[in-house]
Design an enzyme around this catalytic site. Structure first.
Site, PDB file in Angstrom:
ATOM      1  N   ARG A  97       5.390  22.116  -1.839  1.00 48.64           N
ATOM      2  CA  ARG A  97       4.765  20.999  -2.536  1.00 48.64           C
ATOM      3  C   ARG A  97       5.577  20.609  -3.765  1.00 48.64           C
ATOM      4  O   ARG A  97       5.654  19.449  -4.142  1.00 48.64           O
ATOM      5  CB  ARG A  97       3.321  21.338  -2.927  1.00 48.64           C
ATOM      6  CG  ARG A  97       2.629  20.235  -3.732  1.00 48.64           C
ATOM      7  CD  ARG A  97       1.129  20.432  -3.779  1.00 48.64           C
ATOM      8  NE  ARG A  97       0.742  21.717  -4.310  1.00 48.64           N
ATOM      9  CZ  ARG A  97       0.615  22.010  -5.610  1.00 48.64           C
ATOM     10  NH1 ARG A  97       0.841  21.066  -6.521  1.00 48.64           N
ATOM     11  NH2 ARG A  97       0.247  23.205  -5.999  1.00 48.64           N
ATOM     12  N   ASP A 120       8.217  -3.604  -4.832  1.00 49.39           N
ATOM     13  CA  ASP A 120       8.231  -3.224  -3.427  1.00 49.39           C
ATOM     14  C   ASP A 120       9.459  -3.869  -2.793  1.00 49.39           C
ATOM     15  O   ASP A 120       9.526  -5.077  -2.632  1.00 49.39           O
ATOM     16  CB  ASP A 120       6.945  -3.707  -2.744  1.00 49.39           C
ATOM     17  CG  ASP A 120       6.822  -3.232  -1.308  1.00 49.39           C
ATOM     18  OD1 ASP A 120       7.860  -2.974  -0.666  1.00 49.39           O
ATOM     19  OD2 ASP A 120       5.685  -3.152  -0.809  1.00 49.39           O
ATOM     20  N   LYS A 143       9.466   1.878   7.598  1.00 52.75           N
ATOM     21  CA  LYS A 143      10.064   0.678   8.175  1.00 52.75           C
ATOM     22  C   LYS A 143      11.585   0.786   8.259  1.00 52.75           C
ATOM     23  O   LYS A 143      12.084   1.622   9.002  1.00 52.75           O
ATOM     24  CB  LYS A 143       9.551  -0.527   7.400  1.00 52.75           C
ATOM     25  CG  LYS A 143       8.009  -0.593   7.486  1.00 52.75           C
ATOM     26  CD  LYS A 143       7.376  -1.610   6.615  1.00 52.75           C
ATOM     27  CE  LYS A 143       5.870  -1.662   6.841  1.00 52.75           C
ATOM     28  NZ  LYS A 143       5.143  -0.445   6.433  1.00 52.75           N
TER      29      LYS A 143
END
Length: 388
Positions: free
Chosen positions: A48, A175, A200
């Site tokens: 983590r 973004d 993507k």
């Protein structure tokens, strides 16, 4: 030594000598790493906190975006949420582009506005609107951009908006999913934080769910890392390995995506079933001149259209009659896809907001893949013909 983009995409942030001379970064499928004594300072202890495979991906993303540090998350929304959660508190204001991805809209409205953050959406295609929003609202801590936007591919002037926001004391996040760092590097234009849905184009093969955030400075990276560790939405090593593999061909794929999308956009403009085509590479696009210098290498692989028959039936006819281009929720893979944004990517956006933004029932968003251009066009054009 700093190499050019295509070379960095293959070699950045990885030294085979540090991993038993393996050419590809190994997948460290480990939840923990052993320590020899109390207080031993080692780079990897618990996955983590950090993982060697994830670290190579994060460092690669930072190199490609010219940032100080990268962070890989279990999903794109987890990455955006980490940015918002790190830099926003109840009573703060965030100004976001109005033409925004539906998931980002839902996160801001359903989570952060409910938490007490003042969420303001503004049409930032005109930089003067940011001046107005900054003057009207107090405690603006973050300006959130998206360019090209999803789904209408509107552009904003990154450098101009970043300068205005910084002058007002606000951070600027963006973004950059549709453009990728191959076409656009916002940190060099004044932004502080850049985000990618690595699901993507960075991955490029439709087999990973991931978000990546890159911070411009170590000072911004530190609280982001703390928030990522404390909230725990980190990307797994196997997924990181797949995205690293995808990044190695990013330059080649984006060249083909851009070429195919521009060709398809030009042909769509001439098709009698299409009312309007949205693609920044077309002279008809409202922000074509901005795209020519802000995205000089190309305008991406997404093309959006309004059908002349603005109905669900017409949109569904096109979708059902395509054989090569399939309907799916995402984009950016090697294969061509279509999205009905009204019921998919922006399904959670209220109808009145959709109408204001121009997201019609007869809008289709094509993610143009890297197949042979004639096969793509034959499939799309034949399906469009069914609406005439």
């Amino acid at each position: 030594m700093k190499y050019r983009f295509a070379t960095e995409a293959i070699h950045a942030a990885y030294n085979p000598d540090e991993h038993n001379r393996a050419i590809m970064p190994p997948v460290y499928q480990n939840s923990m790493f052993t320590m020899k004594e109390i207080g031993e300072q080692i780079p990897f202890r618990y996955a983590r906190l950090a993982n060697p495979t994830r670290k190579v991906l994060e460092d690669t993303a930072a190199v490609l975006e010219n940032g100080a540090a990268g962070f890989a998350f279990a999903s794109g929304m987890a990455g955006i949420d980490c940015v918002f959660r790190t830099f926003l508190r109840p009573g703060d204001t965030v100004i976001a582009v109005s033409d925004i991805y539906g998931g980002s809209y839902d996160l801001l409205v359903d989570v952060y506005a409910a938490w007490g953050v003042n969420v303001v959406f503004a049409d930032l295609t005109d930089p003067a609107n940011l001046d107005k929003a900054l003057a009207e609202h107090e405690n603006v801590k973050l300006v959130w951009l998206e360019t090209p936007s999803n789904p209408l591919l509107r552009l904003v002037d990154i450098a101009a908006l970043a300068a205005k926001a910084k002058a007002a004391g606000a951070l600027v996040g963006i973004d950059n999913t549709f453009a990728t760092p191959y076409l656009q590097q916002p940190l060099d234009m004044g932004c502080d934080i850049v985000f990618h849905s690595a699901t993507k184009y960075l991955c490029g093969h439709s087999d990973v769910l991931m978000g990546i955030v890159v911070a411009k400075t170590p000072e911004l990276a530190k609280p982001l890392h703390t928030m990522m560790v404390n909230t725990g939405a980190v990307a797994g090593p196997a997924d990181c390995s797949l995205v690293l593999r995808g990044i190695k061909t990013l330059a080649l794929r984006m060249e083909r995506h851009c070429a195919n999308a521009l060709d398809i956009a030009r042909r769509l403009e001439a098709h009698p079933a299409v009312e309007k085509v949205f693609y920044p590479g077309l002279p008809s696009h409202e922000h074509h001149d901005l795209a020519r210098w802000q995205m000089a290498k190309g305008c991406g692989g997404v093309v959006t259209v309004y059908l002349k028959n603005d109905s669900r039936e017409a949109a569904n006819s096109v979708i059902k009659n395509m054989k090569l281009v399939r309907m799916a929720s995402s984009l950016g893979g090697v294969e061509s896809l279509v999205n009905h944004c009204y019921t998919q990517s922006h399904s959670g956006v209220p109808p009145e907001v959709k109408a204001e933004l121009g997201i019609r029932v007869g809008l289709l968003r094509f993610s143009v893949g890297i197949e042979d251009i004639e096969d793509i066009w034959a499939d799309i054009s034949a399906a469009l013909d069914t609406t005439l």
